[in-house]
Scaffold this active site. Sequence first.
Site, PDB file in Angstrom:
ATOM      1  CG  HIS A  36      -0.156   0.072   2.520  1.00 47.32           C
ATOM      2  ND1 HIS A  36       0.280  -1.056   3.175  1.00 47.32           N
ATOM      3  CD2 HIS A  36       0.297   1.125   3.255  1.00 47.32           C
ATOM      4  CE1 HIS A  36       0.950  -0.705   4.264  1.00 47.32           C
ATOM      5  NE2 HIS A  36       0.978   0.621   4.332  1.00 47.32           N
ATOM      6  CG  HIS A 120       8.069   4.952   0.274  1.00 52.51           C
ATOM      7  ND1 HIS A 120       7.856   6.024   1.140  1.00 52.51           N
ATOM      8  CD2 HIS A 120       8.153   3.847   1.068  1.00 52.51           C
ATOM      9  CE1 HIS A 120       7.833   5.581   2.372  1.00 52.51           C
ATOM     10  NE2 HIS A 120       8.010   4.259   2.373  1.00 52.51           N
TER      11      HIS A 120
END
Length: 179
Positions: A36, A120
């Site tokens: 995620h 990220h």
Amino acid sequence: MRLFVAADLPECAKEAIAELRFELPAARWVPVEQLHLTLRFIGEVDPATFQLIRKALAAVPVEGFSLTLRGVGHFPPGKHPRVLWVGMDPSPPLIRMQQHIEGTMRELGIPGEERRFSPHITLARLQDAPVSAVNAFEARHQAFACPPFEVREFHLYSSVLSGKGATHRREATYHHKGA
């Protein structure tokens, strides 16, 4: 209750990232189903604060936008690698959404993040991974890219830590109003 806010990845992105997972010794890979984009780590809160957060996040605008995953790297930069990540193309709508989430947390009295938001996807945690192996991995996958995908919602997750890693549970979902 330990909380964080995140955007999920579509299966195609998870599958592409999964292909990277087997080339580095001493890596503790994030399970594919848990990949995620963390928008805000909140940490431990009591039940009353959880309810306040859950309600307050409903006011965060979700405009919907395209996101492209691209490249790999590690944190901390310039030091012994501890986290391996997949990066993404710059996305002003993503930054705006994250800033709204951050502002909402501050309004609730939750201390701000110490580090600047660096979007990220955490791929692996590294412990004593040889720097040369990490550098070689990054060089092999510097051209990594996924086709763009739409982000039209974000989620509030709870997380329980154990010896086997974290278990995440979706507590609430916040949609793009046009969705």
